[in-house]
Scaffold this active site. Structure first.
Site, PDB file in Angstrom:
ATOM      1  N   ILE A 140       0.880  -1.188   0.000  1.00  0.00           N
ATOM      2  CA  ILE A 140       0.000   0.000   0.000  1.00  0.00           C
ATOM      3  C   ILE A 140       0.909   1.229   0.000  1.00  0.00           C
ATOM      4  O   ILE A 140       1.715   1.384   0.912  1.00  0.00           O
ATOM      5  CB  ILE A 140      -0.838   0.108   1.310  1.00  0.00           C
ATOM      6  CG1 ILE A 140      -1.363  -1.248   1.771  1.00  0.00           C
ATOM      7  CG2 ILE A 140      -1.957   1.138   1.169  1.00  0.00           C
ATOM      8  CD1 ILE A 140      -1.692  -1.286   3.261  1.00  0.00           C
ATOM      9  N   HIS A 141       0.803   2.074  -1.016  1.00  0.00           N
ATOM     10  CA  HIS A 141       1.590   3.314  -0.949  1.00  0.00           C
ATOM     11  C   HIS A 141       0.979   4.489  -1.696  1.00  0.00           C
ATOM     12  O   HIS A 141       1.451   5.611  -1.572  1.00  0.00           O
ATOM     13  CB  HIS A 141       3.023   3.077  -1.458  1.00  0.00           C
ATOM     14  CG  HIS A 141       3.117   3.050  -2.953  1.00  0.00           C
ATOM     15  ND1 HIS A 141       2.934   1.900  -3.663  1.00  0.00           N
ATOM     16  CD2 HIS A 141       3.349   4.030  -3.868  1.00  0.00           C
ATOM     17  CE1 HIS A 141       3.065   2.164  -4.955  1.00  0.00           C
ATOM     18  NE2 HIS A 141       3.307   3.447  -5.106  1.00  0.00           N
ATOM     19  N   ARG A 142      -0.103   4.247  -2.468  1.00  0.00           N
ATOM     20  CA  ARG A 142      -0.681   5.353  -3.251  1.00  0.00           C
ATOM     21  C   ARG A 142      -1.187   6.466  -2.337  1.00  0.00           C
ATOM     22  O   ARG A 142      -1.892   6.197  -1.357  1.00  0.00           O
ATOM     23  CB  ARG A 142      -1.894   4.867  -4.044  1.00  0.00           C
ATOM     24  CG  ARG A 142      -1.561   4.010  -5.170  1.00  0.00           C
ATOM     25  CD  ARG A 142      -1.193   4.796  -6.390  1.00  0.00           C
ATOM     26  NE  ARG A 142      -0.433   3.900  -7.230  1.00  0.00           N
ATOM     27  CZ  ARG A 142       0.243   4.247  -8.299  1.00  0.00           C
ATOM     28  NH1 ARG A 142       0.248   5.502  -8.679  1.00  0.00           N
ATOM     29  NH2 ARG A 142       0.901   3.369  -8.993  1.00  0.00           N
ATOM     30  N   ARG A 189       6.067   6.070   3.914  1.00  0.00           N
ATOM     31  CA  ARG A 189       4.965   7.004   4.159  1.00  0.00           C
ATOM     32  C   ARG A 189       3.759   6.300   4.775  1.00  0.00           C
ATOM     33  O   ARG A 189       3.099   6.834   5.667  1.00  0.00           O
ATOM     34  CB  ARG A 189       4.522   7.698   2.864  1.00  0.00           C
ATOM     35  CG  ARG A 189       3.405   8.685   3.184  1.00  0.00           C
ATOM     36  CD  ARG A 189       2.706   9.284   1.993  1.00  0.00           C
ATOM     37  NE  ARG A 189       2.666   8.434   0.859  1.00  0.00           N
ATOM     38  CZ  ARG A 189       2.674   8.873  -0.387  1.00  0.00           C
ATOM     39  NH1 ARG A 189       2.736  10.151  -0.605  1.00  0.00           N
ATOM     40  NH2 ARG A 189       2.595   8.052  -1.383  1.00  0.00           N
TER      41      ARG A 189
END
Ligand code: UD1
Length: 363
Positions: A208-210, A243
């Site tokens: 998950i990074h969007r 992030r």
């Protein structure tokens, strides 16, 4: 011929590795007509496990310039990169500037070159999600507009450009196949199990990074709740982007599965080979799932890789908790049906050589 390659973010290291290798092979075979490649690393990704590991493992030539521009807002990052790349281009005067994909580094590189009238070569051109809220969509549309040579990975990408009127422009457009497929095939024998992983098979590989997911409390909460539920049946292995980790800590979102540090490319290939399914919001991982014949659930509302949806091996589930859980059970069954993964959607693993041959011919 002198080429400056601009890279900065993780997926670009993987893509550039294949083209740099094709350049070395070309030079060995054609010593009198060799290509000089200088790599510029913008610094967008700077952690050792987001950057250095790829250069070491994949034997990417050491960057000639490291600009150190990572973090900050999109405008600030792109602007600072633009300024520093321009300085390099003025000094080096390359014949071509090569950019990859759709990150801020891609746009900064293309813009710096175009304004100096240096031909821009865009690898992975023509992709569209048709969602202008994504920074990547803005980057790829603008980069395509100012590129002189557009290397597309799929027929869909070629058609997207046709629909936007590119046929009447002076640029050159080619379907060369996908350099990520080259990378997957070439490095596959080197796969290695990450030390931080305690399962050997039948797990869900999750990333998950969007921004769309990490910067939206509701979406991120729903996603983690769904993964917590899936983990009760199928262990979740989740290499986590810095992030995403930060946002989860700030919002006190607690997973019941273990999040491991980002992994290198060889470890990612091991995870792909041994998992039961992939759950992701990454662009690249959707294709890598296909290369290793694994079904994929995509936690986004659109994808650029529509061929995978058409082939029935990828399902778009947005950030809906119930859909993520439901579809993860459903698609796991696909793993037994190898025939769904046999089409050569992304070429034959020869995209990087195609790119170099075409560039040599164009010169
Ligand atoms: C970028 C690309 C995205 C690509 C992704 C691959 C853009 C707009 N997005 O997103 O298309 O899929 O790379 O991973 O270019 N950070 C670290 N350490 C690092 C790298 C990043 O702590 O090594 C932090 C940054 O400081 C920033 C955040 O992570 O706060 C996001 O990084 P950024 O490069 O802006 O975008 P990505 O989400 O990685």
């Amino acid at each position: 011929m002198k080429i400056i390659t601009i890279i900065g973010a993780r997926p670009q290291f993987v893509k550039a590795a294949t083209v740099s290798r094709a350049i070395l092979e070309h030079n060995k075979a054609n010593p009198l007509n060799s290509i000089e490649e200088l790599i510029v690393h913008t610094g967008q990704h700077y952690d050792a496990n987001m950057s250095d590991v790829f250069f070491t493992e994949m034997e990417i030539p050491k960057p000639a310039y490291t600009l150190g521009v990572g973090g900050g807002g999109h405008g600030a990052m792109t602007g600072r990169q633009l300024e520093k790349i321009e300085e390099v281009l003025l000094k080096e005067k390359p014949d071509y500037v090569l950019v990859y994909g759709d990150t801020n580094s891609t746009l900064a590189g293309a813009l710096a070159a175009a304004k100096l009238h240096i031909p821009v070569v865009h690898v992975e051109a023509g992709l569209r999600s048709f969602n202008m809220k994504m920074p990547e969509e803005i980057n790829r549309i603008l980069t395509d507009q100012i590129s002189d040579v557009l290397f597309c990975p799929t027929e869909t990408a070629i058609n997207n450009l046709k629909n936007e009127g590119f046929e009447s422009k002076t640029c050159q457009i080619f379907n060369v196949g996908d350099v990520m497929y080259d990378a997957a095939m070439y490095y596959s024998p080197k796969s290695k199990k990450p030390n931080s992983v305690n399962v050997d098979n039948n797990f869900a590989l999750v990333t998950i990074h969007r921004a769309d997911n990490t910067d939206n409390v509701e979406r991120l909460t729903n996603i983690v709740k769904a993964l917590n539920e899936i983990h009760l049946q199928t262990p979740v292995v989740c290499p986590i982007h810095p992030r995403t980790r930060k946002m989860m800590a700030e919002l006190s979102i607690v997973p019941n599965f273990e999040m491991i540090e980002p992994v290198g490319y060889f470890e990612m290939i091991w995870l792909l080979k041994n998992c039961a399914l992939v759950i992701t919001d990454s662009g690249g991982l959707q294709k890598e799932a296909y290369f290793f014949k694994k079904p994929c659930i995509t936690m986004r509302d659109q994808t650029e890789w529509v061929e995978l949806i058409e082939a029935g091996v990828n399902q778009l589930v947005g950030a809906s908790q119930s859909l993520i859980v439901e579809k993860s059970v459903e698609v796991k069954k696909l793993i037994r049906d190898n025939s769904s993964f046999n089409k050569e959607i992304y070429g034959t693993g020869n995209a990087a050589n195609n790119i170099i041959e075409l560039l040599v011919d164009l010169k």
